[in-house]
Design an enzyme around this catalytic site. Structure first.
Site, PDB file in Angstrom:
ATOM      1  N   TRP A 113       0.832  -1.209   0.000  1.00 10.59           N
ATOM      2  CA  TRP A 113       0.000   0.000   0.000  1.00 10.59           C
ATOM      3  C   TRP A 113       0.861   1.252   0.000  1.00 10.59           C
ATOM      4  CZ3 TRP A 113      -4.359  -0.825  -1.980  1.00 10.59           C
ATOM      5  CH2 TRP A 113      -5.065  -2.009  -1.704  1.00 10.59           C
ATOM      6  N   ASP A 184      -1.161   6.014   6.963  1.00  8.42           N
ATOM      7  CA  ASP A 184      -2.256   5.228   6.422  1.00  8.42           C
ATOM      8  C   ASP A 184      -2.512   4.133   7.463  1.00  8.42           C
ATOM      9  OD1 ASP A 184      -3.932   3.417   5.207  1.00  8.42           O
ATOM     10  OD2 ASP A 184      -2.697   3.090   3.426  1.00  8.42           O
ATOM     11  N   LYS A 208     -11.763  -2.357   6.740  1.00  5.84           N
ATOM     12  CA  LYS A 208     -10.902  -3.381   7.331  1.00  5.84           C
ATOM     13  C   LYS A 208     -11.333  -3.568   8.798  1.00  5.84           C
ATOM     14  CE  LYS A 208      -8.843  -3.100   3.424  1.00  5.84           C
ATOM     15  NZ  LYS A 208      -7.582  -2.497   3.093  1.00  5.84           N
TER      16      LYS A 208
HETATM   17  C1  PLP Z   1      -7.195  -1.746   1.912  1.00  4.38           C
HETATM   18  C2  PLP Z   1      -6.107  -0.766   2.088  1.00  4.38           C
HETATM   19  C3  PLP Z   1      -5.953   0.322   1.223  1.00  4.38           C
HETATM   20  C4  PLP Z   1      -6.848   0.550   0.026  1.00  4.38           C
HETATM   21  O1  PLP Z   1      -8.125   0.866   0.427  1.00  4.38           O
HETATM   22  P1  PLP Z   1      -9.277   1.261  -0.615  1.00  4.38           P
HETATM   23  O2  PLP Z   1     -10.368   1.732   0.275  1.00  4.38           O
HETATM   24  O3  PLP Z   1      -9.603   0.030  -1.386  1.00  4.38           O
HETATM   25  O4  PLP Z   1      -8.735   2.333  -1.471  1.00  4.38           O
HETATM   26  C5  PLP Z   1      -4.930   1.205   1.485  1.00  4.38           C
HETATM   27  N1  PLP Z   1      -4.108   1.050   2.534  1.00  4.38           N
HETATM   28  C6  PLP Z   1      -4.221   0.008   3.380  1.00  4.38           C
HETATM   29  C7  PLP Z   1      -3.275  -0.121   4.511  1.00  4.38           C
HETATM   30  C8  PLP Z   1      -5.228  -0.924   3.184  1.00  4.38           C
HETATM   31  O5  PLP Z   1      -5.351  -1.969   4.021  1.00  4.38           O
END
Ligand code: PLP
Length: 374
Positions: A113, A184, A208
């Site tokens: 990511w 993030d 998540k």
């Molecule tokens: C799932 C995830 C993303 C992407 O998320 P989207 O909502 O599909 O854009 C980005 N960073 C992390 C750490 C993730 O687990």
């Protein structure tokens, strides 16, 4: 098949180890189900009322205030609910905090990511990568001696939990006081207390660990909101979301509603984030112990000092055994365990809402599978 022939009941639920969208607390699903035909006082479901309706504004404000109390977020920070997922934040962060500043944004690259975030940031300005774990297929994290962040960086960016690799920072990486720290936190948001004061900005898509797909929470220090160039696209401009209290345009009303219920579940049923962290440690340690005591049958992907509380990644001796593991687990109602193709093997995502019994059932299955196939 007709709809009636496929109607499932709560007893058909499996232990769902999906990386995301992922398991939600059953009590939250029940509440949503109960309110689906008619939200108390609304005469309609939440899906059918205006985002300007007083009832929805109250739900949005309650979601915000529950998050503020769980995380201890002060008035120096704005809490915004946006769409576009974590992926839009890859661009939004750089568009607001990097574009036109003449500065360089620094990144710690510790997984898939982070890599995507860097690709988007490069479109907005000068990007540096202070640490890159690609050589070891992202199985480790930097310590303070592995990098040094310049005092004049636009921001220092990292991903607190790389969902695919299963590596999680135990605490915030070293960052100069003059540099906003950006995280993030999509896959470990609300898994433990977070010292928000250390951050310039934290964001997390909900699907998540915090709710359904559709909403992304952004917690941003207010003094950073005005940095952005007025000409960036309106939706990316945090100022629009902040000034309009997440109602600059139609927010993802249903996702915010469910996220608010998950936050209340954390506060009222779990008793807060410190309790949640204890539970998450017990759950994850029980699986890592089985990995470590399997005489090499299971091999953890992450180095032991950066193992994730949320995504437990490991490999088996062969591709064949991996396929067999996933299939047999499925027949034991243990679902969605196949690892991401870049790491292979197995990934057990054990987010907040995964009950202890689910982890226990997986652990028992792992021990049994190893003894039969080792
Ligand atoms: C799932 C995830 C993303 C992407 O998320 P989207 O909502 O599909 O854009 C980005 N960073 C992390 C750490 C993730 O687990």
């Amino acid at each position: 098949m007709t709809a009636s022939a496929t109607t499932a009941s709560a007893t058909d639920r499996v232990y769902n180890f999906s990386a995301g969208p992922a398991v939600l607390p059953e009590s939250v699903l029940r509440e949503v189900q109960e309110e689906m035909m008619c939200l108390p006082g609304a005469g309609a479901s939440l899906l059918e009322i205006s985002h300007r309706d007083k009832l929805f504004i109250e739900i949005l404000q309650d979601a915000e205030s529950t998050l503020r109390s769980l995380l201890g977020i002060s008035d120096d920070y704005s809490v915004m609910f946006m769409q576009g997922g974590a992926t839009l934040q890859f661009s939004a962060v750089a568009a607001n905090l990097l574009r036109g500043t003449g500065k360089k944004a620094e990144y710690l690259l510790t997984g898939s990511w982070g890599k995507k975030a860097i690709e988007e940031a490069k479109k907005e300005g000068n990007v540096g990568v202070l640490f890159d774990a690609a050589k070891t297929n992202y199985d480790r994290l930097p310590t303070a001696s592995d990098y040094s962040c310049p005092d004049d960086a636009a921001y220092l960016y990292y991903c607190s939990n790389e969902t695919i690799q299963g590596v999680q920072f135990a605490s915030e990486p070293e960052c100069p006081d003059s540099v906003p720290l950006v995280s993030d936190a999509s896959s470990d948001f609300l898994c433990r207390p977070l010292p928000i004061d250390r951050y310039g900005l934290v964001y997390a898509c909900a699907q998540k660990n915090a709710g359904p797909a559709g909403v992304t929470v952004v917690v941003m220090r207010k003094d950073l909101i005005d940095i952005a160039d007025e000409n960036i696209p309106g939706y990316l401009h945090y100022k629009n979301h902040h000034e309009n209290e997440s109602e600059w345009n139609t927010p993802p009303t249903f996702a915010i509603y469910v996220l608010g219920k998950v936050a209340r579940w954390l506060r009222d049923d779990i008793g807060g984030l410190a309790n949640m962290e204890d539970i998450n440690r017990q759950k994850s340690e029980s699986l890592y112990k089985i990995i470590d005591e399997s005489n090499g049958f299971y091999r953890g992907h992450a180095q032991t000092d950066c193992r994730s509380l949320m995504n437990v990644t490991f490999n088996l001796p062969s591709e064949e055994l991996t396929t067999k593991f996933v299939a047999e687990a499925g027949s034991h109602r243990l679902a969605a365990l196949k690892g991401h193709r870049s790491v292979g093997g197995i990934r057990a995502s054990i987010y907040n809402a995964m009950p202890r019994e689910g982890v226990e059932a997986l652990g028992n299955f792992m021990t049994d599978f190893a003894s039969r196939n080792g």
